[in-house]
Design a protein around this motif. Structure first.
Motif, PDB file in Angstrom:
ATOM      1  N   MET A  58       0.829  -1.202   0.000  1.00 32.53           N
ATOM      2  CA  MET A  58       0.000   0.000   0.000  1.00 32.53           C
ATOM      3  C   MET A  58       0.866   1.255   0.000  1.00 32.53           C
ATOM      4  N   ILE A  59       1.840   1.319   0.935  1.00 33.17           N
ATOM      5  CA  ILE A  59       2.731   2.478   1.008  1.00 33.17           C
ATOM      6  C   ILE A  59       4.169   1.998   1.053  1.00 33.17           C
ATOM      7  N   ASN A  60       4.981   2.544   0.175  1.00 32.25           N
ATOM      8  CA  ASN A  60       6.417   2.281   0.234  1.00 32.25           C
ATOM      9  C   ASN A  60       7.063   3.450   0.980  1.00 32.25           C
ATOM     10  N   PHE A  61       7.761   3.145   2.063  1.00 31.54           N
ATOM     11  CA  PHE A  61       8.375   4.190   2.877  1.00 31.54           C
ATOM     12  C   PHE A  61       9.845   3.874   3.059  1.00 31.54           C
ATOM     13  N   GLU A  62      10.690   4.825   2.702  1.00 32.06           N
ATOM     14  CA  GLU A  62      12.125   4.640   2.886  1.00 32.06           C
ATOM     15  C   GLU A  62      12.785   5.971   3.207  1.00 32.06           C
ATOM     16  N   ILE A  63      13.936   5.871   3.854  1.00 28.32           N
ATOM     17  CA  ILE A  63      14.702   7.067   4.220  1.00 28.32           C
ATOM     18  C   ILE A  63      16.061   6.983   3.547  1.00 28.32           C
ATOM     19  N   ARG A  64      16.388   8.018   2.768  1.00 29.95           N
ATOM     20  CA  ARG A  64      17.672   8.072   2.081  1.00 29.95           C
ATOM     21  C   ARG A  64      18.309   9.426   2.332  1.00 29.95           C
ATOM     22  N   ASP A  65      19.494   9.412   2.904  1.00 31.15           N
ATOM     23  CA  ASP A  65      20.240  10.655   3.135  1.00 31.15           C
ATOM     24  C   ASP A  65      19.404  11.684   3.887  1.00 31.15           C
ATOM     25  N   SER A  66      18.759  11.259   4.945  1.00 25.24           N
ATOM     26  CA  SER A  66      17.952  12.080   5.848  1.00 25.24           C
ATOM     27  C   SER A  66      16.652  12.585   5.221  1.00 25.24           C
ATOM     28  N   ILE A  67      16.299  12.097   4.023  1.00 26.67           N
ATOM     29  CA  ILE A  67      15.035  12.455   3.366  1.00 26.67           C
ATOM     30  C   ILE A  67      14.124  11.238   3.370  1.00 26.67           C
ATOM     31  N   ALA A  68      12.901  11.407   3.864  1.00 22.15           N
ATOM     32  CA  ALA A  68      11.918  10.331   3.860  1.00 22.15           C
ATOM     33  C   ALA A  68      11.083  10.410   2.583  1.00 22.15           C
ATOM     34  N   TRP A  69      10.885   9.260   1.957  1.00 23.10           N
ATOM     35  CA  TRP A  69      10.096   9.178   0.730  1.00 23.10           C
ATOM     36  C   TRP A  69       8.897   8.281   1.011  1.00 23.10           C
ATOM     37  N   LEU A  70       7.698   8.858   0.914  1.00 22.40           N
ATOM     38  CA  LEU A  70       6.453   8.134   1.161  1.00 22.40           C
ATOM     39  C   LEU A  70       5.712   8.034  -0.172  1.00 22.40           C
ATOM     40  N   THR A  71       5.611   6.811  -0.681  1.00 20.76           N
ATOM     41  CA  THR A  71       4.998   6.602  -1.993  1.00 20.76           C
ATOM     42  C   THR A  71       3.773   5.718  -1.864  1.00 20.76           C
ATOM     43  N   LEU A  72       2.632   6.216  -2.305  1.00 23.37           N
ATOM     44  CA  LEU A  72       1.410   5.416  -2.327  1.00 23.37           C
ATOM     45  C   LEU A  72       1.505   4.442  -3.500  1.00 23.37           C
ATOM     46  N   THR A  73       1.265   3.174  -3.233  1.00 26.30           N
ATOM     47  CA  THR A  73       1.594   2.149  -4.233  1.00 26.30           C
ATOM     48  C   THR A  73       0.411   1.251  -4.572  1.00 26.30           C
ATOM     49  N   ARG A  74      -0.668   1.855  -5.032  1.00 21.05           N
ATOM     50  CA  ARG A  74      -1.786   1.078  -5.588  1.00 21.05           C
ATOM     51  C   ARG A  74      -2.127   1.663  -6.955  1.00 21.05           C
ATOM     52  N   PRO A  75      -1.208   1.622  -7.906  1.00 18.40           N
ATOM     53  CA  PRO A  75      -1.452   2.284  -9.189  1.00 18.40           C
ATOM     54  C   PRO A  75      -2.682   1.760  -9.926  1.00 18.40           C
ATOM     55  N   ALA A  76      -3.002   0.487  -9.759  1.00 22.91           N
ATOM     56  CA  ALA A  76      -4.176  -0.066 -10.431  1.00 22.91           C
ATOM     57  C   ALA A  76      -5.471   0.550  -9.901  1.00 22.91           C
ATOM     58  N   ALA A  77      -5.410   1.051  -8.653  1.00 27.49           N
ATOM     59  CA  ALA A  77      -6.575   1.705  -8.032  1.00 27.49           C
ATOM     60  C   ALA A  77      -6.350   3.211  -7.940  1.00 27.49           C
ATOM     61  N   PHE A  78      -5.476   3.736  -8.781  1.00 24.97           N
ATOM     62  CA  PHE A  78      -5.128   5.158  -8.778  1.00 24.97           C
ATOM     63  C   PHE A  78      -4.647   5.618  -7.396  1.00 24.97           C
ATOM     64  N   ASN A  79      -3.949   4.704  -6.722  1.00 23.16           N
ATOM     65  CA  ASN A  79      -3.361   4.972  -5.401  1.00 23.16           C
ATOM     66  C   ASN A  79      -4.402   5.407  -4.365  1.00 23.16           C
ATOM     67  N   ALA A  80      -5.625   4.916  -4.510  1.00 20.79           N
ATOM     68  CA  ALA A  80      -6.678   5.204  -3.533  1.00 20.79           C
ATOM     69  C   ALA A  80      -6.331   4.551  -2.199  1.00 20.79           C
ATOM     70  N   LEU A  81      -6.756   5.192  -1.125  1.00 14.97           N
ATOM     71  CA  LEU A  81      -6.463   4.700   0.215  1.00 14.97           C
ATOM     72  C   LEU A  81      -7.647   3.915   0.775  1.00 14.97           C
ATOM     73  N   ASN A  82      -7.394   2.680   1.184  1.00 16.59           N
ATOM     74  CA  ASN A  82      -8.389   1.927   1.927  1.00 16.59           C
ATOM     75  C   ASN A  82      -8.048   2.005   3.414  1.00 16.59           C
ATOM     76  N   THR A  83      -8.776   1.280   4.242  1.00 20.36           N
ATOM     77  CA  THR A  83      -8.555   1.364   5.688  1.00 20.36           C
ATOM     78  C   THR A  83      -7.131   0.981   6.058  1.00 20.36           C
ATOM     79  N   ALA A  84      -6.630  -0.097   5.489  1.00 17.64           N
ATOM     80  CA  ALA A  84      -5.273  -0.545   5.805  1.00 17.64           C
ATOM     81  C   ALA A  84      -4.244   0.515   5.418  1.00 17.64           C
ATOM     82  N   GLY A  85      -4.444   1.145   4.271  1.00 22.07           N
ATOM     83  CA  GLY A  85      -3.511   2.182   3.828  1.00 22.07           C
ATOM     84  C   GLY A  85      -3.532   3.402   4.722  1.00 22.07           C
TER      85      GLY A  85
END
Length: 259
Positions: free
Chosen positions: A1-28
């Protein structure tokens, strides 16, 4: 649902449901709330980027299909979604670090809220923005009815909600919803460059600036002047405050540590 990583003190939060246009369900949404809580305690992170996967959508809002699937308990379902969503929005807005929205496509519903809560929003030229709620007979959530009037004004916010109008990237820039529009293939590099720049800045000062701006609509002028005075005095005694003025006097680039 969400890809979260930290690189060089920058956090990257990527919503990862492209087939559902990255819509958020309860789990997300629960995952988003957990990440926001983690970020509010992680002092090593000095900037956050929020984006979506794919080239069509940033976030299309809540997963409307689940409202139909669980229509018998839709009120209960929405409570389960809005409780952690409200926590996530409040925590993300009050992070000391700069929050950047990299809008790579459609931002609708709560996706528009994520754009609005960001400190800086940069979108691709194929991005589109809509409130979406009244188009399905619903009302706003995720803080958009609080945020949009402050960003674009009461009249324009009302227009978006009542008419269901979709804004193009150029219109969103003209209205003040985003800071910059770039070509789709330049979005990632543009945002990464900005995130790196901000991550090297005086993080605590950024956080205090954000806190001051959040207070402007509820303070009197006199109260806000007093708050500004207390804040700048406190910031002058931090390590970054000392470093900033020394670097200015010595005519060199400051080495901010976010402390």
């Amino acid at each position: 649902m969400i890809n979260f990583e930290i690189r060089d003190s920058i956090a990257w939060l990527t919503l990862t449901r492209p087939a559902a246009f990255n819509a958020l369900n309860t789990a997300g949404i629960i995952e988003l709330s957990e990440i926001a809580n983690r970020l509010s305690h992680d002092k090593k992170v000095r900037a956050l980027v929020i984006t979506g996967s794919g080239d069509k959508a940033f976030c299309a809002g809540g997963d409307v299909s689940t409202f139909v699937e669980q229509s018998a308990r839709v009120g209960e379902l929405l409570q389960e979604m809005t409780d952690p969503l409200n926590i996530a929005v409040a925590r993300l807005m009050r992070l000391d670090i700069p929050v950047i929205a990299a809008v790579n496509g459609v931002a609708a519903g709560v996706g528009l809220s994520l754009v609005a809560l960001a400190d800086i929003a940069i979108c691709s030229d194929n991005a589109r923005f809509t409130t979406a709620y009244t188009q399905i007979g619903y009302t706003p959530d995720g803080g958009s009815s609080w945020l949009l009037p402050r960003l674009i004004g009461q009249r324009r916010a009302m227009e978006l909600y009542l008419t269901g109008r979709t804004l193009s990237a150029a219109e969103a820039l003209d209205w003040g919803l985003v800071n910059q529009v770039v070509a789709a293939d330049a979005l990632a590099d543009t945002v990464a460059h900005l995130a790196r720049r901000l991550a090297q800045g005086p993080t605590r000062a950024y956080g205090k600036v954000k806190a001051l701006l959040l207070e402007t609509h509820q303070n009197t002028l006199e109260n806000h002047l007093a708050l500004e005075a207390r804040t700048i005095i406190a910031q002058s005694q931090t390590l970054d405050g000392h470093e900033g003025v020394r670097a200015f006097v010595e005519k060199r680039k400051p080495d901010f540590r976010g402390e």
